[in-house]
Design an enzyme around this catalytic site. Structure first.
Site, mmCIF file in Angstrom:
data_model
loop_
_atom_site.group_PDB
_atom_site.id
_atom_site.type_symbol
_atom_site.label_atom_id
_atom_site.label_comp_id
_atom_site.label_asym_id
_atom_site.label_seq_id
_atom_site.Cartn_x
_atom_site.Cartn_y
_atom_site.Cartn_z
ATOM 1 N N ASP A 60 -28.697 -36.172 -8.173
ATOM 2 C CA ASP A 60 -27.879 -34.966 -8.397
ATOM 3 C C ASP A 60 -26.405 -35.165 -8.069
ATOM 4 O O ASP A 60 -25.548 -34.498 -8.627
ATOM 5 C CB ASP A 60 -28.423 -33.792 -7.570
ATOM 6 C CG ASP A 60 -28.175 -33.987 -6.069
ATOM 7 O OD1 ASP A 60 -28.719 -34.963 -5.511
ATOM 8 O OD2 ASP A 60 -27.442 -33.189 -5.475
ATOM 9 N N ASP A 63 -26.022 -38.901 -3.492
ATOM 10 C CA ASP A 63 -27.172 -39.408 -2.733
ATOM 11 C C ASP A 63 -28.234 -39.907 -3.712
ATOM 12 O O ASP A 63 -28.009 -39.959 -4.915
ATOM 13 C CB ASP A 63 -27.724 -38.322 -1.802
ATOM 14 C CG ASP A 63 -28.024 -37.040 -2.575
ATOM 15 O OD1 ASP A 63 -28.230 -37.113 -3.810
ATOM 16 O OD2 ASP A 63 -28.061 -35.960 -1.966
ATOM 17 N N TYR A 211 -30.621 -27.494 -1.538
ATOM 18 C CA TYR A 211 -30.686 -26.630 -2.718
ATOM 19 C C TYR A 211 -31.612 -25.449 -2.455
ATOM 20 O O TYR A 211 -32.530 -25.171 -3.216
ATOM 21 C CB TYR A 211 -31.099 -27.435 -3.958
ATOM 22 C CG TYR A 211 -29.991 -28.368 -4.377
ATOM 23 C CD1 TYR A 211 -28.860 -27.874 -5.006
ATOM 24 C CD2 TYR A 211 -30.043 -29.732 -4.085
ATOM 25 C CE1 TYR A 211 -27.807 -28.712 -5.356
ATOM 26 C CE2 TYR A 211 -28.996 -30.575 -4.428
ATOM 27 C CZ TYR A 211 -27.888 -30.058 -5.065
ATOM 28 O OH TYR A 211 -26.841 -30.878 -5.404
ATOM 29 N N GLU A 448 -17.375 -35.207 -3.303
ATOM 30 C CA GLU A 448 -18.649 -35.603 -3.926
ATOM 31 C C GLU A 448 -18.756 -35.051 -5.348
ATOM 32 O O GLU A 448 -18.532 -33.869 -5.580
ATOM 33 C CB GLU A 448 -19.824 -35.086 -3.086
ATOM 34 C CG GLU A 448 -21.173 -35.605 -3.564
ATOM 35 C CD GLU A 448 -22.312 -35.317 -2.582
ATOM 36 O OE1 GLU A 448 -23.359 -35.989 -2.692
ATOM 37 O OE2 GLU A 448 -22.165 -34.430 -1.713
#
Length: 467
Positions: A60, A63, A211, A448
Site C-alpha cells: 500500500d 511498507d 487502516y 511516504e
C-alpha cells in the site's frame, strides 16, 4: 491562490510517471515487461501456509504489508479514472489497464474461497519493526480473513466496488475477464451485505491503527451498490442505494472522500446515475460537497495553506488534494452539460471554477508552490529524495545481492543520504499547512507515498493533458 512561478507543467510526463509508480509497488512474481527494474520478485509464498494462493497485489505504501481495504479503493479509483478520462490516456491506457489488472487479479484471489475475504497479508507489527526490502522479507506473512462469523463489510464492499468498476473498464477489451469481475463483485457484495459488521471488531488488533475503519461500513455498502448499479443498471442496486442512503452518518462533513469515508464520492457518482422526479439527496449533497471545498465558499470545511494547497487533518494529506480534486473535475461535467451553477450562500460556483480549483491542486503538486518543488518523485528539477519507502531507500538486489535482515536496514533508514532507487511517479504525503517540507524518511506522515494518493491523480492528469 497558486504561488511559485514554474513553467507550465508537462501533464503527459506526469501522467506516465503516476502510472509507472504502481509497478514499483507490485508484490509477487514480476513480469518480463517490468519497467521499474530495481524491484524484483517478492512474497512468492503468500497464503501458502494455509493452502491459498495470495501471491500478487500491491504494497500500500512504504511498507511490505498487503492491506486489501486501501488496495481495493486504489483500484476503484484507477478504474474510475479510466472510465471518466480514458479517451485522454493515449499510450498510457495500456499501462493503466495493467495497473488495474494487477490489482483485480489479486482481488479475485482474495475472494476465491466462498464465505471468506482476505483482508490482509503480513503481520503489520513484525513488518513495521523492520526496515527490509520486500525481496528479503522474513517477517511473518500471516493472512487475515473476514468471514460470516467475523464479518468485514467495509473491506468486502470496497472489493465489490473495485471489481464492478473494473469490469466496465475491461468490457470493451476482454469480455470474459469483465464478466468474471462482475460476477465476483455481485457475490462479494452479497456477502458484505448479508453478514454485516466492521472488520475493526474481528481484525482490529492487526488492521488498526493502520487502516482502522472510522466511518463505519454503511458508506461502503452504498458505494459498492452504486458501482454495481453503474455496471449492471439493475433495479435491485438502485433500490438498495435509495433505501440505504439514509443509514449514512449524517454528522460526516460533505468533504469526506478517501479509502475510509466514501460520502462525497457516493453523491457525485450517484447524482449521475439516479435521475428521479422526486427530490433526492444526491445532487443536493454533491452541491454541498462543492461548497465545502471551494476556498471562497462561506461553508468551506477544509483548510488551505498560504500557497493554496487543500489541507485536512491527519497524515498523507495529498490523498485529500487528489481525491477531492478528482470529484470536483468529475462533477463539473454534468454541471457543464446542464448549464448549471452551484450557489454556496452568496457565492456562485461555475463548472469552470470547479475545474480551476482541481487544476490549482494538481499544479501545486507538480511544483507551482512556495518551495518550487514537485511532490512527485522523478518529476521536475526538485522533488522528494528521502522518501519513507523500504525498497527505494535500501540498495537494490542488483547492487547488493546479500540478504539485509530486519535490523540490518536501520543504517539505510537513518542515513541522510538520498534514496538509491528512484520510485518514479510516487507522490508523497506532501507539505504541512505552512507549505514546508522536510524531506525526511522518518517523517512518514509527509514523506511516504501511497497507492491511493496516485489513483485519482491519474484521472486528473489525463484530463489536464488534453485540455
Amino acid at each position: 491562490m497558486a504561488m511559485g512561478l514554474v513553467a507550465s507543467h508537462d501533464y503527459g510526463e506526469a501522467l506516465t510517471k503516476s502510472i509507472l509508480f504502481y509497478e514499483g509497488q507490485r508484490s509477487g512474481k514480476l513480469p518480463p515487461t517490468q519497467r521499474i527494474t530495481w524491484r524484483k520478485d517478492s512474497a512468492l509464498r503468500d497464503g501458502f501456509e494455509i493452502g491459498v494462493d495470495l501471491v500478487g497485489g500491491y504494497y500500500d505504501a512504504g511498507d511490505n504489508v498487503k492491506f486489501t481495504f486501501p488496495m481495493a479503493f486504489s483500484i476503484t479509483m484507477l478504474a474510475w479514472s479510466v472510465l471518466e478520462f480514458g479517451q485522454s490516456l493515449g499510450t498510457d491506457l495500456q499501462h493503466s489497464l495493467k495497473a488495474i489488472q494487477w490489482g483485480t487479479d489479486y482481488l479475485l484471489k482474495a475472494t476465491s474461497i466462498p464465505g471468506f475475504v482476505f483482508a490482509q497479508v503480513g503481520d503489520p507489527y513484525g513488518d513495521h519493526n523492520c526496515w527490509e526490502r520486500p525481496e528479503d522479507m522474513d517477517t511473518p506473512r500471516t493472512p487475515y480473513a473476514v468471514s460470516k462469523e467475523f464479518p468485514g463489510s467495509e473491506v468486502s464492499a470496497e472489493i465489490a466496488a473495485a471489481l464492478a468498476a473494473s469490469s466496465m473498464v475491461f468490457r470493451p477489451i476482454n469480455r470474459g475477464y469483465s464478466a468474471r469481475l462482475l460476477k465476483r463483485a455481485r457475490m462479494v457484495f452479497e456477502f458484505a451485505d448479508k453478514y454485516r459488521g466492521s472488520y475493526n471488531d474481528s481484525l482490529g488488533p492487526w488492521a488498526c491503527p493502520f487502516y482502522c475503519d472510522y466511518s463505519g461500513y454503511q458508506d461502503e455498502l452504498v458505494w459498492g451498490a452504486a458501482w454495481l448499479l453503474r455496471a449492471t443498471k439493475a433495479p435491485y442496486y438502485r433500490n438498495y442505494v435509495l433505501a440505504n442512503i439514509q443509514n449514512l452518518d449524517k454528522s460526516s462533513s460533505f468533504a469526506e472522500f478517501g479509502w475510509d469515508t466514501k460520502h462525497a464520492g457516493i453523491n457525485v457518482l450517484v447524482s449521475r446515475l439516479i435521475k428521479s422526479q422526486t427530490p433526492e439527496p444526491f445532487i443536493t449533497n454533491a452541491d454541498k460537497f462543492v461548497c465545502s471545498v471551494l476556498p471562497e465558499s462561506p461553508t468551506v470545511s477544509v483548510s488551505y495553506s498560504p500557497g493554496g494547497l487543500l489541507i485536512k487533518p491527519g497524515g498523507s494529506n495529498l490523498q485529500h488534494a487528489t481525491a477531492l480534486s478528482f470529484l470536483l473535475l468529475v462533477y463539473s461535467r454534468p454541471l457543464s452539460k446542464d448549464s448549471r451553477v452551484i450557489h454556496c450562500g452568496n457565492v456562485v460556483a461555475t463548472p469552470a471554477r470547479l475545474i480551476q480549483v482541481a487544476s490549482s491542486q494538481v499544479d501545486y503538486i507538480l511544483g507551482s508552490n512556495p518551495l518550487n518543488m514537485s511532490y512527485m518523485v522523478g518529476y521536475g528539477k526538485k522533488f522528494p529524495e528521502r522518501i519513507h519507502h523500504r525498497g527505494s531507500s535500501l540498495p537494490s538486489i542488483t547492487q547488493h545481492l546479500q540478504h539485509i535482515d530486519c535490523t540490518g536496514g536501520a543504517t539505510y533508514f537513518y542515513t541522510n543520504n538520498l534514496n538509491p532507487n528512484l520510485l518514479t511517479g510516487a507522490v508523497v504525503g506532501g507539505p504541512d499547512i505552512k507549505d514546508s517540507y522536510a524531506d525526511s524518511r522518518a517523517d512518514f506522515a509527509h514523506s511516504e507515498p501511497t497507492t491511493y494518493i496516485n489513483a485519482p491523480l491519474v484521472g486528473l492528469l489525463a484530463y489536464f493533458k488534453s485540455h
